[in-house]
Motif scaffolding. Structure first.
Motif, PDB file in Angstrom:
ATOM      1  N   VAL A  90       0.834  -1.206   0.000  1.00 45.64           N
ATOM      2  CA  VAL A  90       0.000   0.000   0.000  1.00 45.64           C
ATOM      3  C   VAL A  90       0.870   1.257   0.000  1.00 45.64           C
ATOM      4  O   VAL A  90       0.652   2.194  -0.788  1.00 45.64           O
ATOM      5  CB  VAL A  90      -0.953   0.000   1.207  1.00 45.64           C
ATOM      6  CG1 VAL A  90      -1.624   1.364   1.374  1.00 45.64           C
ATOM      7  CG2 VAL A  90      -2.010  -1.089   1.047  1.00 45.64           C
ATOM      8  N   VAL A  91       1.876   1.278   0.863  1.00 44.83           N
ATOM      9  CA  VAL A  91       2.755   2.455   0.942  1.00 44.83           C
ATOM     10  C   VAL A  91       3.573   2.600  -0.342  1.00 44.83           C
ATOM     11  O   VAL A  91       3.736   3.707  -0.873  1.00 44.83           O
ATOM     12  CB  VAL A  91       3.677   2.360   2.168  1.00 44.83           C
ATOM     13  CG1 VAL A  91       4.675   3.511   2.184  1.00 44.83           C
ATOM     14  CG2 VAL A  91       2.849   2.379   3.449  1.00 44.83           C
ATOM     15  N   ALA A  92       4.079   1.486  -0.874  1.00 45.44           N
ATOM     16  CA  ALA A  92       4.887   1.537  -2.094  1.00 45.44           C
ATOM     17  C   ALA A  92       4.060   2.037  -3.278  1.00 45.44           C
ATOM     18  O   ALA A  92       4.527   2.855  -4.080  1.00 45.44           O
ATOM     19  CB  ALA A  92       5.469   0.153  -2.393  1.00 45.44           C
ATOM     20  N   TYR A  93       2.833   1.551  -3.380  1.00 44.86           N
ATOM     21  CA  TYR A  93       1.972   1.974  -4.485  1.00 44.86           C
ATOM     22  C   TYR A  93       1.631   3.461  -4.355  1.00 44.86           C
ATOM     23  O   TYR A  93       1.646   4.201  -5.345  1.00 44.86           O
ATOM     24  CB  TYR A  93       0.695   1.142  -4.497  1.00 44.86           C
ATOM     25  CG  TYR A  93      -0.152   1.338  -5.727  1.00 44.86           C
ATOM     26  CD1 TYR A  93       0.108   0.629  -6.896  1.00 44.86           C
ATOM     27  CD2 TYR A  93      -1.220   2.232  -5.723  1.00 44.86           C
ATOM     28  CE1 TYR A  93      -0.668   0.807  -8.031  1.00 44.86           C
ATOM     29  CE2 TYR A  93      -1.988   2.422  -6.850  1.00 44.86           C
ATOM     30  CZ  TYR A  93      -1.714   1.706  -8.004  1.00 44.86           C
ATOM     31  OH  TYR A  93      -2.478   1.898  -9.127  1.00 44.86           O
ATOM     32  N   MET A 122       9.212  -0.785  -1.644  1.00 46.57           N
ATOM     33  CA  MET A 122       8.853  -2.195  -1.563  1.00 46.57           C
ATOM     34  C   MET A 122      10.006  -3.026  -0.994  1.00 46.57           C
ATOM     35  O   MET A 122       9.801  -3.861  -0.104  1.00 46.57           O
ATOM     36  CB  MET A 122       8.451  -2.730  -2.941  1.00 46.57           C
ATOM     37  CG  MET A 122       7.758  -4.084  -2.893  1.00 46.57           C
ATOM     38  SD  MET A 122       6.889  -4.497  -4.442  1.00 46.57           S
ATOM     39  CE  MET A 122       8.266  -4.708  -5.558  1.00 46.57           C
ATOM     40  N   GLU A 123      11.208  -2.786  -1.475  1.00 46.77           N
ATOM     41  CA  GLU A 123      12.353  -3.564  -0.993  1.00 46.77           C
ATOM     42  C   GLU A 123      12.667  -3.255   0.467  1.00 46.77           C
ATOM     43  O   GLU A 123      13.033  -4.149   1.237  1.00 46.77           O
ATOM     44  CB  GLU A 123      13.574  -3.311  -1.871  1.00 46.77           C
ATOM     45  CG  GLU A 123      13.444  -3.862  -3.286  1.00 46.77           C
ATOM     46  CD  GLU A 123      13.150  -5.358  -3.311  1.00 46.77           C
ATOM     47  OE1 GLU A 123      13.610  -6.092  -2.408  1.00 46.77           O
ATOM     48  OE2 GLU A 123      12.451  -5.802  -4.234  1.00 46.77           O
ATOM     49  N   ARG A 124      12.507  -2.003   0.865  1.00 46.38           N
ATOM     50  CA  ARG A 124      12.736  -1.651   2.268  1.00 46.38           C
ATOM     51  C   ARG A 124      11.709  -2.361   3.158  1.00 46.38           C
ATOM     52  O   ARG A 124      12.041  -2.889   4.226  1.00 46.38           O
ATOM     53  CB  ARG A 124      12.654  -0.136   2.454  1.00 46.38           C
ATOM     54  CG  ARG A 124      13.007   0.342   3.858  1.00 46.38           C
ATOM     55  CD  ARG A 124      12.894   1.860   3.947  1.00 46.38           C
ATOM     56  NE  ARG A 124      13.925   2.516   3.149  1.00 46.38           N
ATOM     57  CZ  ARG A 124      15.133   2.816   3.602  1.00 46.38           C
ATOM     58  NH1 ARG A 124      15.464   2.506   4.847  1.00 46.38           N
ATOM     59  NH2 ARG A 124      15.999   3.417   2.834  1.00 46.38           N
ATOM     60  N   GLY A 125      10.462  -2.377   2.703  1.00 46.35           N
ATOM     61  CA  GLY A 125       9.422  -3.063   3.468  1.00 46.35           C
ATOM     62  C   GLY A 125       9.658  -4.561   3.525  1.00 46.35           C
ATOM     63  O   GLY A 125       9.489  -5.185   4.585  1.00 46.35           O
TER      64      GLY A 125
END
Length: 223
Positions: A167-170, A191-194
């Motif tokens: 959700v945050v990445a999008y 996304m990769e950090r998450g």
């Protein structure tokens, strides 16, 4: 003669997609609250009952891709072999981003779509509900992969963190598009950090690490 099952299913899928596309176009043009089911049925050339047969709730006409997403995840994890299920999920998301799957395609259409969602209280509420539902479903899929109960806290933790990451990445990708930054980098960076955070939180569990193959018992040799 009746149509074979495969043809019937294809026709149903085509009808469902057509109704959804018509409804989405009307919603983007006039706003979700300003379009009725009767107007959607008339524009799509189907009966009002037909619309409800495919979409029990008006909000379902907007959020109609979640079943596709669930099925992609189920198939990937079912074919995972010995790979940890969370890593399989992450690999699937990366592949969908790389191939520009509609779930992650960022252009003016998604910008308009999410602006319409933000302008509608009903759609905003439904979007939040769906995020929770999808996290619950993902937790169940992950738990099933390891033969654990759906209440397994590690599965629920993994699923909630993964869904939050997406959700945050999008959202960051949408902002990057609006500000003319590199969308792919914005999406992949968050996304990769998450994903790294998920892997750290689940370290030592079979959700992110292969289970050790048990060694055969040692047998004593007679002298």
């Amino acid at each position: 003669m009746s149509n074979p099952p495969g043809l019937r299913d294809s026709k149903k899928a085509a009808t469902r997609l057509m109704i959804s596309n018509v409804a989405t176009g009307l919603f983007l043009e006039r706003g979700f609250e300003n379009v009725s089911i009767d107007e959607i049925a008339l524009e799509a050339g189907v009966a009002r009952k037909t619309v409800f047969n495919y979409f029990p709730r008006k909000e379902d006409l907007v959020f109609d891709r979640e079943d596709e997403g669930r099925e992609l995840v189920r198939q990937a994890i079912a074919a995972r072999g010995e790979q940890p299920p969370v890593l399989v999920f992450q690999a699937l998301m990366r592949a969908l981003v790389d191939e520009q799957h509609p779930m992650f395609r960022i252009n003016r259409r998604p910008i308009q779509f999410w602006s319409a969602v933000a302008d509608s209280p009903a759609l905003t509420i439904r979007a939040r509900e769906l995020q929770g539902t999808l996290a619950d479903d993902l937790a169940a899929i992950l738990a099933d992969a390891l033969g654990r109960p759906h209440t397994d806290p590690e599965a629920r933790l993994a699923a909630s963190m993964l869904m939050g990451t997406l959700v945050v990445a999008y959202g960051e990708a949408l902002r990057a598009f609006r500000t003319k930054r590199k969308v792919g980098e914005a999406l992949a960076g968050v996304m990769e950090r998450g994903f790294a955070g998920v892997n750290a939180a689940l370290a030592g569990t079979p959700y992110v690490e292969r289970e050790a193959t048990p060694k055969p018992p040692r047998t004593s040799r007679s002298r």
